[in-house]
Design a protein around this motif. Structure first.
Motif, PDB file in Angstrom:
ATOM      1  N   LEU A 275       5.682  66.463  55.096  1.00 24.47           N
ATOM      2  CA  LEU A 275       6.603  65.330  55.202  1.00 24.47           C
ATOM      3  C   LEU A 275       6.948  65.024  56.656  1.00 24.47           C
ATOM      4  CD1 LEU A 275       8.999  66.131  52.209  1.00 24.47           C
ATOM      5  CD2 LEU A 275       7.404  64.206  52.375  1.00 24.47           C
ATOM      6  N   ILE A 276       7.150  66.074  57.442  1.00 28.28           N
ATOM      7  CA  ILE A 276       7.404  65.880  58.870  1.00 28.28           C
ATOM      8  C   ILE A 276       6.194  65.241  59.545  1.00 28.28           C
ATOM      9  CG2 ILE A 276       7.831  67.081  61.061  1.00 28.28           C
ATOM     10  CD1 ILE A 276       9.429  69.163  59.413  1.00 28.28           C
ATOM     11  N   ALA A 277       5.000  65.714  59.174  1.00 30.09           N
ATOM     12  CA  ALA A 277       3.779  65.150  59.743  1.00 30.09           C
ATOM     13  C   ALA A 277       3.639  63.672  59.375  1.00 30.09           C
ATOM     14  CB  ALA A 277       2.567  65.935  59.256  1.00 30.09           C
ATOM     15  N   LEU A 278       4.009  63.307  58.140  1.00 27.26           N
ATOM     16  CA  LEU A 278       3.941  61.910  57.717  1.00 27.26           C
ATOM     17  C   LEU A 278       4.877  61.043  58.549  1.00 27.26           C
ATOM     18  CD1 LEU A 278       2.964  59.725  55.727  1.00 27.26           C
ATOM     19  CD2 LEU A 278       4.815  60.427  54.185  1.00 27.26           C
ATOM     20  N   ALA A 279       6.114  61.529  58.762  1.00 28.03           N
ATOM     21  CA  ALA A 279       7.074  60.765  59.572  1.00 28.03           C
ATOM     22  C   ALA A 279       6.572  60.586  61.002  1.00 28.03           C
ATOM     23  CB  ALA A 279       8.430  61.468  59.570  1.00 28.03           C
ATOM     24  N   LEU A 280       6.044  61.658  61.601  1.00 24.08           N
ATOM     25  CA  LEU A 280       5.522  61.572  62.966  1.00 24.08           C
ATOM     26  C   LEU A 280       4.304  60.658  63.042  1.00 24.08           C
ATOM     27  CD1 LEU A 280       5.844  65.322  64.075  1.00 24.08           C
ATOM     28  CD2 LEU A 280       7.294  63.393  64.774  1.00 24.08           C
ATOM     29  N   ASN A 281       3.477  60.689  61.997  1.00 24.36           N
ATOM     30  CA  ASN A 281       2.296  59.827  61.955  1.00 24.36           C
ATOM     31  C   ASN A 281       2.696  58.353  61.985  1.00 24.36           C
ATOM     32  OD1 ASN A 281      -0.884  60.398  60.914  1.00 24.36           O
ATOM     33  ND2 ASN A 281      -0.132  58.322  60.653  1.00 24.36           N
ATOM     34  N   LEU A 282       3.713  58.015  61.198  1.00 22.44           N
ATOM     35  CA  LEU A 282       4.176  56.631  61.140  1.00 22.44           C
ATOM     36  C   LEU A 282       4.824  56.206  62.458  1.00 22.44           C
ATOM     37  CD1 LEU A 282       5.459  56.793  57.491  1.00 22.44           C
ATOM     38  CD2 LEU A 282       3.779  55.139  58.316  1.00 22.44           C
ATOM     39  N   ILE A 283       5.546  57.117  63.090  1.00 25.13           N
ATOM     40  CA  ILE A 283       6.103  56.815  64.410  1.00 25.13           C
ATOM     41  C   ILE A 283       4.971  56.566  65.414  1.00 25.13           C
ATOM     42  CG2 ILE A 283       7.400  57.803  66.354  1.00 25.13           C
ATOM     43  CD1 ILE A 283       9.141  59.248  64.260  1.00 25.13           C
ATOM     44  N   GLY A 284       3.902  57.355  65.297  1.00 29.52           N
ATOM     45  CA  GLY A 284       2.741  57.158  66.153  1.00 29.52           C
ATOM     46  C   GLY A 284       2.092  55.799  65.939  1.00 29.52           C
ATOM     47  N   LEU A 285       2.036  55.342  64.687  1.00 25.46           N
ATOM     48  CA  LEU A 285       1.470  54.027  64.396  1.00 25.46           C
ATOM     49  C   LEU A 285       2.284  52.910  65.043  1.00 25.46           C
ATOM     50  CD1 LEU A 285       0.545  54.579  60.645  1.00 25.46           C
ATOM     51  CD2 LEU A 285      -1.076  54.025  62.463  1.00 25.46           C
ATOM     52  N   TYR A 286       3.571  53.155  65.234  1.00 22.06           N
ATOM     53  CA  TYR A 286       4.423  52.191  65.946  1.00 22.06           C
ATOM     54  C   TYR A 286       4.237  52.310  67.461  1.00 22.06           C
ATOM     55  CZ  TYR A 286       8.633  50.098  67.919  1.00 22.06           C
ATOM     56  OH  TYR A 286       9.510  49.348  68.679  1.00 22.06           O
ATOM     57  N   GLY A 287       4.237  53.546  67.958  1.00 24.18           N
ATOM     58  CA  GLY A 287       4.195  53.759  69.395  1.00 24.18           C
ATOM     59  C   GLY A 287       2.858  53.453  70.043  1.00 24.18           C
ATOM     60  N   PHE A 288       1.757  53.645  69.297  1.00 23.15           N
ATOM     61  CA  PHE A 288       0.418  53.430  69.861  1.00 23.15           C
ATOM     62  C   PHE A 288      -0.264  52.209  69.251  1.00 23.15           C
ATOM     63  CE2 PHE A 288       1.201  58.058  70.148  1.00 23.15           C
ATOM     64  CZ  PHE A 288       1.149  58.192  71.531  1.00 23.15           C
ATOM     65  N   ALA A 289       0.538  51.247  68.832  1.00 30.13           N
ATOM     66  CA  ALA A 289       0.016  50.078  68.123  1.00 30.13           C
ATOM     67  C   ALA A 289      -0.991  49.277  68.945  1.00 30.13           C
ATOM     68  CB  ALA A 289       1.170  49.173  67.695  1.00 30.13           C
ATOM     69  N   ARG A 290      -0.936  49.384  70.284  1.00 28.65           N
ATOM     70  CA  ARG A 290      -1.818  48.570  71.137  1.00 28.65           C
ATOM     71  C   ARG A 290      -3.112  49.291  71.515  1.00 28.65           C
ATOM     72  NH1 ARG A 290       0.426  43.487  70.705  1.00 28.65           N
ATOM     73  NH2 ARG A 290       2.710  43.660  70.783  1.00 28.65           N
ATOM     74  N   ILE A 291      -3.312  50.500  71.015  1.00 31.18           N
ATOM     75  CA  ILE A 291      -4.497  51.284  71.383  1.00 31.18           C
ATOM     76  C   ILE A 291      -5.382  51.441  70.147  1.00 31.18           C
ATOM     77  CG2 ILE A 291      -5.332  53.420  72.430  1.00 31.18           C
ATOM     78  CD1 ILE A 291      -2.536  53.803  73.614  1.00 31.18           C
ATOM     79  N   PRO A 292      -6.436  50.629  70.026  1.00 34.28           N
ATOM     80  CA  PRO A 292      -7.235  50.613  68.792  1.00 34.28           C
ATOM     81  C   PRO A 292      -7.795  51.975  68.374  1.00 34.28           C
ATOM     82  CG  PRO A 292      -7.776  48.724  70.154  1.00 34.28           C
ATOM     83  CD  PRO A 292      -6.870  49.595  70.979  1.00 34.28           C
ATOM     84  N   ALA A 293      -8.338  52.747  69.330  1.00 37.45           N
ATOM     85  CA  ALA A 293      -8.949  54.034  68.968  1.00 37.45           C
ATOM     86  C   ALA A 293      -7.915  54.985  68.372  1.00 37.45           C
ATOM     87  CB  ALA A 293      -9.606  54.658  70.190  1.00 37.45           C
ATOM     88  N   LEU A 294      -6.740  55.043  68.971  1.00 36.50           N
ATOM     89  CA  LEU A 294      -5.675  55.905  68.440  1.00 36.50           C
ATOM     90  C   LEU A 294      -5.191  55.407  67.084  1.00 36.50           C
ATOM     91  CD1 LEU A 294      -3.427  56.921  71.478  1.00 36.50           C
ATOM     92  CD2 LEU A 294      -4.770  58.414  69.985  1.00 36.50           C
ATOM     93  N   MET A 295      -5.162  54.103  66.900  1.00 33.98           N
ATOM     94  CA  MET A 295      -4.743  53.551  65.612  1.00 33.98           C
ATOM     95  C   MET A 295      -5.709  53.963  64.502  1.00 33.98           C
ATOM     96  SD  MET A 295      -1.876  51.996  65.771  1.00 33.98           S
ATOM     97  CE  MET A 295      -1.872  50.958  64.317  1.00 33.98           C
ATOM     98  N   MET A 296      -7.008  53.958  64.791  1.00 31.08           N
ATOM     99  CA  MET A 296      -7.983  54.396  63.786  1.00 31.08           C
ATOM    100  C   MET A 296      -7.742  55.861  63.411  1.00 31.08           C
ATOM    101  SD  MET A 296      -9.774  51.715  63.125  1.00 31.08           S
ATOM    102  CE  MET A 296      -8.262  50.768  63.467  1.00 31.08           C
ATOM    103  N   LEU A 297      -7.496  56.683  64.434  1.00 29.99           N
ATOM    104  CA  LEU A 297      -7.226  58.099  64.195  1.00 29.99           C
ATOM    105  C   LEU A 297      -5.975  58.278  63.346  1.00 29.99           C
ATOM    106  CD1 LEU A 297      -7.771  61.116  64.784  1.00 29.99           C
ATOM    107  CD2 LEU A 297      -6.401  60.860  66.865  1.00 29.99           C
ATOM    108  N   LEU A 298      -4.930  57.528  63.658  1.00 25.65           N
ATOM    109  CA  LEU A 298      -3.660  57.663  62.948  1.00 25.65           C
ATOM    110  C   LEU A 298      -3.748  57.126  61.517  1.00 25.65           C
ATOM    111  CD1 LEU A 298      -1.269  56.723  65.871  1.00 25.65           C
ATOM    112  CD2 LEU A 298      -1.348  58.931  64.687  1.00 25.65           C
ATOM    113  N   ILE A 299      -4.552  56.108  61.290  1.00 24.99           N
ATOM    114  CA  ILE A 299      -4.742  55.616  59.921  1.00 24.99           C
ATOM    115  C   ILE A 299      -5.484  56.666  59.095  1.00 24.99           C
ATOM    116  CG2 ILE A 299      -5.999  53.911  58.540  1.00 24.99           C
ATOM    117  CD1 ILE A 299      -5.223  51.839  60.670  1.00 24.99           C
ATOM    118  N   GLY A 300      -6.441  57.341  59.712  1.00 24.25           N
ATOM    119  CA  GLY A 300      -7.122  58.436  59.026  1.00 24.25           C
ATOM    120  C   GLY A 300      -6.176  59.572  58.685  1.00 24.25           C
TER     121      GLY A 300
END
Length: 393
Positions: A275-300
Motif C-alpha cells: 500500500l505504501i508502494a502504491l501511494a509512492l508510485n502515484l506520487i511519482g506519476l504526479y512528480g515525473f509527469a513530464r518525463i516519458p521514460a519514467l512515466m512508462m516505468l511508473l505505469i508498469g
C-alpha cells in the motif's frame, strides 16, 4: 498444483476476456449495431455491475451448494451468454446479456478463489490464488489485444463465439479435474439466509473497504491514463500503447509476486508495504509527469502494485473468513470482488471530479490520498484486533 487450479485460471481468462475485450472492439460493435460509441461503452459497466452484485449476494445464496456444481453452472452461463452476445440484434439485448453473464463472473471468481486455497495446503494457498487470478491478468495483457485484432480483421461477433468455445473447454476441464468430494466442497446446510448474513461481518467489511480504496486509488488515475499521457506528458499514441502493454504485462508479475509474498512473509506486513508502494508510485506519476521514460516505468510498477495487492487482500479476506465464518468463506471472496469492482467505478468518478474542480495533472495525487487512507484503515483494523486480545491477557 492440482490440475483443477489451472482449469480455474483458464475459465478466469475466458471471463476476463468477456469483460475487457469490449474496450478494443467498441467501434466495431457501434458500427454494426448502429449505436453511439458512448452508449456501447456502457457494456463494460453493465458487466462490472453484474459482477459486483453476483460476487457477494448470489454467492451467498448458493453457498450451501457444492463448489463443483456452482463453477460448472457459472461457466455454462458464460458459454451460453457468449453465444447469445455474438447474435445480439441490438444494443439493449447485448447490455442485458452482459449484465447476466457478469453475475456469473462474480460467482465464479468468488468460489474458484476459495476452492483454490482449499485444494492445497495452507503454505501454498497464496500461490494457488495467484494462479487463478493470473487468468484475468492474461486476458487483460494478451487476450484483449488478440481479440481486438480478431474483431477488426473479421467480426466482433466472432470474438464472442470464440469466448463461448473457450468456456465449453473450461467446462470440460472442470468436469474432469474438479474433485467432487474434497474437504471444502460441501457448504454448511444452514441455508441461503445465513450466507447473506455472513456478508455483514464487520472485519470482512473493513477488509473489503480497503480493497475498494485500492481500486479507487488505481483507477482514479488509470481511467484517465490516455488523456494524462497525451496532454500532461505530451506523448503520442505509440507511447500510450507502450504504457498499456507495460501495465498489462507487469500486472502478471504483480499477481505472482502477491501470491509469493502471501506465502513467504507475514501477509499484513506485505500488504502494508504494498500500500505504501502504491501511494509512492502515484506520487511519482504526479512528480515525473513530464518525463516519458519514467512515466512508462511508473505505469508498469502501478500494475505490479495493484495486482499484488489484489492477491494479498483476497488471501487475507479468505483467511479471515475461514477463521470467522468457515462455512461461508466463498462469500468473503465474493465480497472482495465486489469491493474492487465498486472501487473501480468510484475511482473513475473521483478522477472525473478532480479534473472538474482541480486539474487533470492532479489526478495521481487523488489516487495517492486514497492509497494512504487504505494503509491507515489497515493499521486501525490491526490495532483494533490486537486490543481485545491484550485486554483479555
Amino acid at each position: 498444483m492440482p490440475a483443477a487450479i489451472y482449469v480455474f485460471s483458464l475459465c478466469a481468462f475466458a471471463f476476463g476476456l468477456s469483460e475487457f475485450v469490449v474496450a478494443g472492439i467498441l467501434t466495431a460493435i457501434a458500427d454494426d449495431l448502429g449505436a453511439q460509441i458512448s452508449l456501447v461503452g456502457t457494456a463494460i459497466a453493465a458487466y462490472a455491475l453484474g459482477a459486483a452484485i453476483g460476487a457477494p449476494f448470489i454467492t451467498a445464496l448458493v453457498a450451501h451448494w457444492r463448489d463443483r456444481q456452482i463453477l460448472l453452472l457459472a461457466t455454462a452461463l458464460l458459454a451460453l451468454g457468449s453465444l447469445l452476445m455474438s447474435a445480439s440484434p441490438n444494443l439493449v439485448t447485448l447490455l442485458v446479456i452482459r449484465f447476466v453473464v457478469g453475475l456469473g463472473h462474480g460467482v465464479f471468481m468468488a468460489v474458484a478463489s476459495d476452492a483454490a486455497t482449499r485444494l492445497v495446503d495452507p503454505q501454498r494457498s497464496g500461490r494457488a490464488l495467484s494462479v487463478v487470478w493470473i487468468g484475468l491478468t492474461l486476458a487483460l495483457a494478451f487476450g484483449v489485444p488478440i481479440g481486438t485484432w480478431l474483431g477488426s480483421a473479421w467480426s466482433w461477433r466472432v470474438v464472442f463465439m470464440a469466448i463461448g468455445v473457450l468456456s465449453v473447454a473450461g467446462m470440460l476441464g472442470l468436469a474432469l479435474c474438479m474433485p467432487s468430494g474434497h474437504a471444502g466442497s460441501t457448504r454448511s446446510r444452514g441455508g441461503a439466509w445465513k450466507g447473506v448474513k455472513a456478508i455483514t461481518h464487520p472485519q470482512l467489511l473493513t477488509t473489503a473497504g480497503i480493497g475498494a480504496l485500492v481500486s479507487v486509488a488505481t483507477f482514479s488515475f488509470f481511467t484517465f491514463v490516455s488523456p494524462y499521457l497525451q496532454q500532461i506528458t505530451a506523448v503520442d499514441v505509440q507511447w500510450l500503447s507502450l504504457g498499456m502493454l507495460l501495465f498489462g504485462t507487469c500486472a502478471i508479475a504483480g499477481n505472482l509476486l502477491g501470491g509469493w509474498l502471501g506465502d513467504a512473509m507475514d501477509g499484513d506486513r506485505s500488504l502494508r508495504l504494498a500500500l505504501i508502494a502504491l501511494a509512492l508510485n502515484l506520487i511519482g506519476l504526479y512528480g515525473f509527469a513530464r518525463i516519458p521514460a519514467l512515466m512508462m516505468l511508473l505505469i508498469g510498477t502501478l500494475g505490479i502494485c495493484f495486482f499484488s495487492i489484489v492477491t494479498l487482500l483476497t488471501l487475507r479476506l479468505l483467511r479471515q473468513a475461514q477463521r470467522l465464518i468457515p462455512a461461508y468463506s466463498s462469500v468473503a471472496a465474493g465480497l472482495n470482488i465486489a469491493s474492487f469492482n465498486l472501487g473501480t467505478a468510484l475511482g473513475g468518478a473521483l478522477g472525473s471530479l478532480t479534473i472538474s474542480y482541480a486539474t487533470l495533472a492532479s489526478v495521481p495525487l487523488t489516487g495517492a490520498v486514497a492509497a494512504a487512507l487504505a494503509a491507515v484503515v489497515l493499521y486501525l483494523q490491526k490495532r483494533g484486533m490486537r486490543a481485545p486480545a491484550a485486554s483479555t491477557g
